[in-house]
Design an enzyme around this catalytic site. Structure first.
Site, PDB file in Angstrom:
ATOM      1  N   ARG A  74      -0.341  41.120  37.549  1.00 53.73           N
ATOM      2  CA  ARG A  74      -1.224  42.256  37.282  1.00 53.73           C
ATOM      3  C   ARG A  74      -1.234  43.191  38.489  1.00 53.73           C
ATOM      4  O   ARG A  74      -1.226  42.746  39.625  1.00 53.73           O
ATOM      5  CB  ARG A  74      -2.652  41.771  37.009  1.00 53.73           C
ATOM      6  CG  ARG A  74      -2.834  41.160  35.632  1.00 53.73           C
ATOM      7  CD  ARG A  74      -4.274  40.795  35.367  1.00 53.73           C
ATOM      8  NE  ARG A  74      -4.734  39.734  36.222  1.00 53.73           N
ATOM      9  CZ  ARG A  74      -5.429  39.886  37.335  1.00 53.73           C
ATOM     10  NH1 ARG A  74      -5.780  41.101  37.740  1.00 53.73           N
ATOM     11  NH2 ARG A  74      -5.807  38.870  38.055  1.00 53.73           N
ATOM     12  N   TYR A 213       4.390  42.949  31.898  1.00 53.78           N
ATOM     13  CA  TYR A 213       3.951  41.613  32.290  1.00 53.78           C
ATOM     14  C   TYR A 213       2.490  41.323  31.961  1.00 53.78           C
ATOM     15  O   TYR A 213       1.588  42.098  32.309  1.00 53.78           O
ATOM     16  CB  TYR A 213       4.152  41.401  33.807  1.00 53.78           C
ATOM     17  CG  TYR A 213       4.317  39.931  34.160  1.00 53.78           C
ATOM     18  CD1 TYR A 213       5.574  39.343  34.174  1.00 53.78           C
ATOM     19  CD2 TYR A 213       3.227  39.123  34.444  1.00 53.78           C
ATOM     20  CE1 TYR A 213       5.743  38.000  34.470  1.00 53.78           C
ATOM     21  CE2 TYR A 213       3.388  37.776  34.736  1.00 53.78           C
ATOM     22  CZ  TYR A 213       4.643  37.227  34.749  1.00 53.78           C
ATOM     23  OH  TYR A 213       4.809  35.890  35.034  1.00 53.78           O
ATOM     24  N   LYS A 222      -7.004  41.146  29.187  1.00 58.64           N
ATOM     25  CA  LYS A 222      -7.847  41.677  30.265  1.00 58.64           C
ATOM     26  C   LYS A 222      -8.373  43.069  29.920  1.00 58.64           C
ATOM     27  O   LYS A 222      -9.523  43.401  30.213  1.00 58.64           O
ATOM     28  CB  LYS A 222      -7.052  41.729  31.572  1.00 58.64           C
ATOM     29  CG  LYS A 222      -6.443  40.403  31.972  1.00 58.64           C
ATOM     30  CD  LYS A 222      -7.498  39.348  32.158  1.00 58.64           C
ATOM     31  CE  LYS A 222      -6.904  38.052  32.671  1.00 58.64           C
ATOM     32  NZ  LYS A 222      -7.923  37.011  32.804  1.00 58.64           N
ATOM     33  N   HIS A 242     -15.126  36.379  32.341  1.00 54.13           N
ATOM     34  CA  HIS A 242     -13.856  35.731  32.705  1.00 54.13           C
ATOM     35  C   HIS A 242     -14.130  34.231  32.860  1.00 54.13           C
ATOM     36  O   HIS A 242     -14.178  33.718  33.976  1.00 54.13           O
ATOM     37  CB  HIS A 242     -13.368  36.351  34.029  1.00 54.13           C
ATOM     38  CG  HIS A 242     -11.970  35.999  34.398  1.00 54.13           C
ATOM     39  ND1 HIS A 242     -11.521  36.040  35.710  1.00 54.13           N
ATOM     40  CD2 HIS A 242     -10.913  35.600  33.662  1.00 54.13           C
ATOM     41  CE1 HIS A 242     -10.254  35.700  35.753  1.00 54.13           C
ATOM     42  NE2 HIS A 242      -9.853  35.424  34.522  1.00 54.13           N
ATOM     43  N   SER A 264      -8.741  34.337  39.007  1.00 54.84           N
ATOM     44  CA  SER A 264      -7.436  34.039  38.416  1.00 54.84           C
ATOM     45  C   SER A 264      -6.694  32.979  39.230  1.00 54.84           C
ATOM     46  O   SER A 264      -6.706  33.017  40.463  1.00 54.84           O
ATOM     47  CB  SER A 264      -6.588  35.308  38.396  1.00 54.84           C
ATOM     48  OG  SER A 264      -7.298  36.331  37.743  1.00 54.84           O
ATOM     49  N   CYS A 266      -7.238  29.794  39.682  1.00 48.44           N
ATOM     50  CA  CYS A 266      -8.038  28.824  40.445  1.00 48.44           C
ATOM     51  C   CYS A 266      -8.328  27.578  39.610  1.00 48.44           C
ATOM     52  O   CYS A 266      -9.243  26.815  39.922  1.00 48.44           O
ATOM     53  CB  CYS A 266      -9.351  29.436  40.897  1.00 48.44           C
ATOM     54  SG  CYS A 266      -9.155  30.612  42.242  1.00 48.44           S
ATOM     55  N   ASP A 289      -9.986  31.194  29.399  1.00 46.23           N
ATOM     56  CA  ASP A 289      -9.933  32.405  30.224  1.00 46.23           C
ATOM     57  C   ASP A 289     -11.067  33.400  29.956  1.00 46.23           C
ATOM     58  O   ASP A 289     -11.526  34.045  30.883  1.00 46.23           O
ATOM     59  CB  ASP A 289      -8.582  33.103  30.007  1.00 46.23           C
ATOM     60  CG  ASP A 289      -8.280  34.153  31.074  1.00 46.23           C
ATOM     61  OD1 ASP A 289      -8.567  33.897  32.254  1.00 46.23           O
ATOM     62  OD2 ASP A 289      -7.764  35.230  30.729  1.00 46.23           O
ATOM     63  N   ARG A 381       4.442  31.908  34.030  1.00 40.50           N
ATOM     64  CA  ARG A 381       3.447  31.584  32.998  1.00 40.50           C
ATOM     65  C   ARG A 381       4.066  30.900  31.789  1.00 40.50           C
ATOM     66  O   ARG A 381       5.247  31.065  31.499  1.00 40.50           O
ATOM     67  CB  ARG A 381       2.798  32.893  32.512  1.00 40.50           C
ATOM     68  CG  ARG A 381       2.104  33.714  33.585  1.00 40.50           C
ATOM     69  CD  ARG A 381       0.761  33.141  33.913  1.00 40.50           C
ATOM     70  NE  ARG A 381       0.049  33.935  34.904  1.00 40.50           N
ATOM     71  CZ  ARG A 381      -1.280  34.105  34.880  1.00 40.50           C
ATOM     72  NH1 ARG A 381      -2.018  33.571  33.936  1.00 40.50           N
ATOM     73  NH2 ARG A 381      -1.881  34.803  35.828  1.00 40.50           N
TER      74      ARG A 381
HETATM   75  C1  OXD Z   1      -5.526  36.279  35.128  1.00 37.98           C
HETATM   76  C2  OXD Z   1      -4.997  35.704  33.879  1.00 37.98           C
HETATM   77  O1  OXD Z   1      -4.761  36.885  35.885  1.00 37.98           O
HETATM   78  O2  OXD Z   1      -5.778  35.041  33.177  1.00 37.98           O
HETATM   79  O3  OXD Z   1      -6.726  36.133  35.366  1.00 37.98           O
HETATM   80  O4  OXD Z   1      -3.818  35.913  33.559  1.00 37.98           O
HETATM   81 MN    MN Z   2      -7.795  35.118  33.851  1.00 36.01          MN
END
Ligand code: OXD
Ligand code: MN
Length: 599
Positions: A74, A213, A222, A242, A264, A266, A289, A381
């Protein structure tokens, strides 16, 4: 196949006509969401080199994509909230004047789909037809995005039938790379130097240009389900967060639902699918998420997962750390920027103890373990359907959502923050959310490891002034009686000892912390009040069968007066960014902690 002329929704018809005129695609394809359609797009992408088919015996119906190395995460510095005024976007968002931005975007989008197909993707965030769900339409020129959206959302013709002539969130996406007549396409078209991810919150629309991406381009995630939805939630009295959602069942078979916000990369996916190490305790997944939450008539907070798939961080995912994720992505999955084995399967750092020989790295080059760089990109991913997760909760698609008993905030902190503590009340818990401060990960471009304030893990995802968002959280706490509000906790699995090693083993062992939370809600778990909140006594945590280093527990539960005074000072400095938008209650909560620390 559906055609523009036959569209029932006049607003949609008009918008598609405008976009076609602006972007000048070769053809328009309405996605019906069928398996056949997805298979044909995958076949086309294999032919074009975008997809590498994986070994069908080992990983049926799965593909590997390698992105352009300049398009791997991102792009927060190119993400904009174009509300009418800069103040409405607030100091943590990039703002641009909506009219000027529209002009810039219009120039960029003019002719940007030449030589390509324009795909119309109707999708629902949330179960089809649920009153909590919202419909979006993404227009894109990327077949990679179509097949990813098919996994991540409920997508296809059925959505148009439900939409009728109702409202929808517009999302326009282009990789920004038109093709000249006869020009051969590249496997991952994009335009990194012109990338912009733009939100118009008043208009509830999204324009995304130049990147293919993840969260830059899968606009349901998001852009819609967090940035636009957080604004919708503020306007209409609900919350878009989130957060993962999980169900925790105790040995007597009683279940409580917990939602947890971590920045993100974590470990939200790992926690959401965790395999408990404690006999009789089990975890089931609702989402990993995003949570949309509303108070119901009975006064309790209910949450839905608006997504239908996982876009999980690959590195570190293994049979040991997350066996359920490994099953989830064992078929019908898309992998992006992971390594390839000689027998056409995938690999990433941490997947197995031994590194398989003769790997090809995410850049498509031969790779060996002496290479200074990892074989899989740190933000590589997997995209996998939620219904393949062996521990999906039986209520995960309940249109009413699941009742939330606890909210957790967490981050990566090598120091200061104890393993777990409980807020004294809702407003104190809101302060804990405001104070999330975490080491940066590879999920966004920028320097990994640097500490940054990430309130509620929403810093990159809040679609309006973050100070007003704090106020919205405080307001939500007034919508019901205190006994019905979820309890609020802070956790930190990442505290390190003097030897710089993690003190807590994490993963399946985290259920020990969830167990204490469950018991606290039941009025049984023992806690000790400290200036920062209620901590478990060592005896209150179930540590049976866990061989921790001798002093580890004391270090994990340590609250240092000096460190916390410093922490509050840092938080206050950060909060000063919000000027008059910072609720007085947040400053007052800081003062109370300082007094308790000094008292
Ligand atoms: C993030 C995702 O970047 O969930 O938070 O992809
Ligand atoms: Mn996320």
């Amino acid at each position: 196949m559906l055609r523009i002329e036959t569209l029932f929704n006049q607003q949609l018809k008009q918008w598609i006509e405008e976009v076609v005129e602006l972007c000048q695609p070769n053809r328009v394809h309405f996605c019906n969401g069928s398996e056949l359609e997805a298979a044909s797009l995958c076949k086309e992408m294999v032919k074009n080199g975008t997809f590498i088919p994986l070994n069908d015996e080992k990983r049926p119906n799965s593909f590997l994509a390698r992105s352009n190395p300049k398009d791997v995460a991102r792009v927060e510095d190119r993400t904009f909230i174009c509300s009418k005024t800069k103040e409405e976007a607030g100091p943590t968002n990039h703002w641009a004047d909506p009219n000027e931005m529209k002009e810039t975007l219009t120039k960029l989008f003019r002719g940007c789909m030449r030589g390509r197909t324009l795909y119309v993707i109707p999708y629902s965030m949330g179960p089809l037809g649920s009153s909590i769900s919202h419909i979006g339409i993404e227009i894109t020129d990327s077949p990679y995005i179509v097949v990813n959206m098919r996994i991540m959302t409920r997508m296809g013709e059925d959505v148009l039938a439900i939409l009728e002539d109702g409202p929808f969130i517009k999302g326009l996406h282009s990789v920004g790379s038109p093709l000249k007549i006869g020009e051969k396409d590249v496997p991952w078209p994009c335009r990194p130097e012109e990338t912009r991810i733009v939100h118009f919150p008043e208009e509830r629309s999204i324009w995304s240009f130049g990147s293919g991406y993840g969260g830059n381009a899968l606009l349901g995630k998001k852009c819609f389900a967090l940035r636009i939805a957080s604004r919708m939630g503020r306007d209409d009295g609900w919350m878009a967060e989130h957060m993962l959602i999980l169900g925790l069942t105790n040995p007597e078979g009683r279940k409580k639902y917990i939602a947890a916000a971590f920045p993100s990369a974590c470990g939200k996916t790992n926690l959401a699918m965790m395999q408990s190490v404690l006999p009789g305790w089990s975890i089931e997944t609702v989402g990993d998420d995003i949570a949309w939450m509303k108070f119901a008539d009975n006064g309790r907070l209910y949450a839905i997962n608006p997504e239908s798939g996982f876009f999980g961080v690959a590195p570190g995912t293994s049979e040991e750390s997350n066996p359920n994720a490994m099953v989830t992505c064992s078929r019908n999955s898309i992998f992006t920027n992971v390594a390839l084995t000689p027998d056409q399967d995938i690999w990433w750092e941490g997947m197995t103890k031994e590194t398989p020989p003769l790997l090809t790295n995410w850049l498509g080059q031969k790779w060996s373990p002496d290479s200074p760089n990892p074989a899989a990109h740190p933000n590589s991913r997997f995209t996998a359907p939620a219904n393949q997760c062996p521990v999906m909760d039986s209520n995960w698609e309940d249109p009413e959502g699941v009742p939330i008993s606890a909210l957790i905030f967490g981050g990566r902190r090598s120091t200061t923050t104890p393993l777990v503590f409980e807020a004294l009340d809702w407003n104190h818990g809101v302060l804990m959310g405001c104070m999330v401060n975490s080491e940066k990960t590879a999920a966004a471009t920028g320097k990994v490891g640097e500490l940054r304030h990430d309130p509620f893990a929403m810093l990159p995802f809040c679609g309006y002034n973050m100070g007003d968002y704090f106020a919205h959280w405080l307001y939500m706490g007034t919508k019901t009686t205190p006994d019905k509000l979820p309890r609020i906790y802070s956790v930190n699995w990442f505290r390190k000892g003097e030897d710089h090693e993690f003190l807590w083993p994490g993963f399946g062992q985290n259920v020990r912390i969830l167990k204490w939370i469950f018991e606290r809600i039941d009025g049984k778990g023992k806690g000790e009040e400290t200036p920062i909140g209620i901590l478990p006594s060592q005896a209150a945590l179930d540590l049976s069968g866990l061989n921790l280093h001798k002093n580890a527990m004391a270090s994990l539960l340590k609250v240092s007066k000096e460190e916390w005074l410093q922490e509050i000072k840092g938080a206050r400095k950060y909060f000063s960014l919000f000027g008059p938008h910072l609720p007085q209650e947040i400053s007052d909560q800081c003062t109370r902690i300082e007094r308790r620390l000094q008292g």
